[in-house]
Design a protein around this motif. Structure first.
Motif, PDB file in Angstrom:
ATOM      1  N   ASP A  23       0.820  -1.210   0.000  1.00 31.51           N
ATOM      2  CA  ASP A  23       0.000   0.000   0.000  1.00 31.51           C
ATOM      3  C   ASP A  23       0.857   1.265   0.000  1.00 31.51           C
ATOM      4  O   ASP A  23       0.514   2.249  -0.651  1.00 31.51           O
ATOM      5  N   VAL A  26       2.190   1.675  -3.530  1.00 30.75           N
ATOM      6  CA  VAL A  26       1.121   2.153  -4.406  1.00 30.75           C
ATOM      7  C   VAL A  26       0.900   3.649  -4.200  1.00 30.75           C
ATOM      8  O   VAL A  26       0.777   4.407  -5.168  1.00 30.75           O
ATOM      9  N   TYR A  43      -7.134   5.595 -11.950  1.00 30.80           N
ATOM     10  CA  TYR A  43      -6.177   4.601 -11.442  1.00 30.80           C
ATOM     11  C   TYR A  43      -6.471   4.463  -9.962  1.00 30.80           C
ATOM     12  O   TYR A  43      -6.120   5.331  -9.164  1.00 30.80           O
ATOM     13  N   ASN A  45      -6.802   1.972  -6.410  1.00 26.86           N
ATOM     14  CA  ASN A  45      -6.442   0.778  -5.638  1.00 26.86           C
ATOM     15  C   ASN A  45      -7.574   0.512  -4.651  1.00 26.86           C
ATOM     16  O   ASN A  45      -7.870   1.361  -3.812  1.00 26.86           O
ATOM     17  N   ARG A  47      -9.251  -1.945  -1.613  1.00 25.10           N
ATOM     18  CA  ARG A  47      -9.158  -3.045  -0.653  1.00 25.10           C
ATOM     19  C   ARG A  47     -10.471  -3.806  -0.735  1.00 25.10           C
ATOM     20  O   ARG A  47     -11.498  -3.261  -1.111  1.00 25.10           O
ATOM     21  N   ARG A  55      -5.907  -6.873  -3.184  1.00 24.24           N
ATOM     22  CA  ARG A  55      -6.028  -5.516  -3.700  1.00 24.24           C
ATOM     23  C   ARG A  55      -6.477  -5.633  -5.146  1.00 24.24           C
ATOM     24  O   ARG A  55      -6.013  -6.504  -5.890  1.00 24.24           O
ATOM     25  N   PHE A  57      -6.945  -3.241  -8.579  1.00 24.79           N
ATOM     26  CA  PHE A  57      -6.749  -1.972  -9.279  1.00 24.79           C
ATOM     27  C   PHE A  57      -7.773  -1.881 -10.398  1.00 24.79           C
ATOM     28  O   PHE A  57      -8.026  -2.864 -11.109  1.00 24.79           O
ATOM     29  N   ARG A  83       7.063  -4.448  -6.538  1.00 26.28           N
ATOM     30  CA  ARG A  83       5.855  -5.154  -6.069  1.00 26.28           C
ATOM     31  C   ARG A  83       6.116  -6.634  -5.827  1.00 26.28           C
ATOM     32  O   ARG A  83       5.412  -7.269  -5.048  1.00 26.28           O
TER      33      ARG A  83
END
Length: 102
Positions: A23, A26, A43, A45, A47, A55, A57, A83
């Protein structure tokens, strides 16, 4: 403007500690996307409630060319390399606009 290209990316993270690191990565990446990518329309993200390792996207771009430009950005290249420390699995679904409202 109608976005011409999109995708959904589903990340399964290694564990709770990985989620924190992911996170943060990101958030840093999103700062640069906001600052430098006019062709990136959305864009986000997400939860997932009750699934702390997940996650999702949601990404929309003006065009495929805008997505390709996004992928070449230094901050995105950094995100893609870093990542791997946090992620167990990545699933990508490319989207084609059928209809909608903006």
């Amino acid at each position: 403007m109608t976005p011409g290209f999109g995708l959904v990316v589903r990340f399964t993270l290694r564990d709770a500690a990985a989620a924190v690191g992911f996170d943060e990565l990101v958030s840093q990446t999103l700062e640069e996307i906001r600052r430098h990518e006019a062709g990136t329309v959305v864009y986000i993200n997400h939860r997932v409630p009750d699934e702390p390792r997940l996650r999702i996207f949601y990404e929309l771009y003006e065009s495929r060319a805008a997505f390709d430009a996004h992928e070449r950005q230094p901050h995105v290249r950094h995100f893609l390399a870093e990542r791997e420390k946090y992620v167990d699995k990545v699933e990508v679904t490319f989207l084609e606009l059928a209809d909608g409202k903006l």
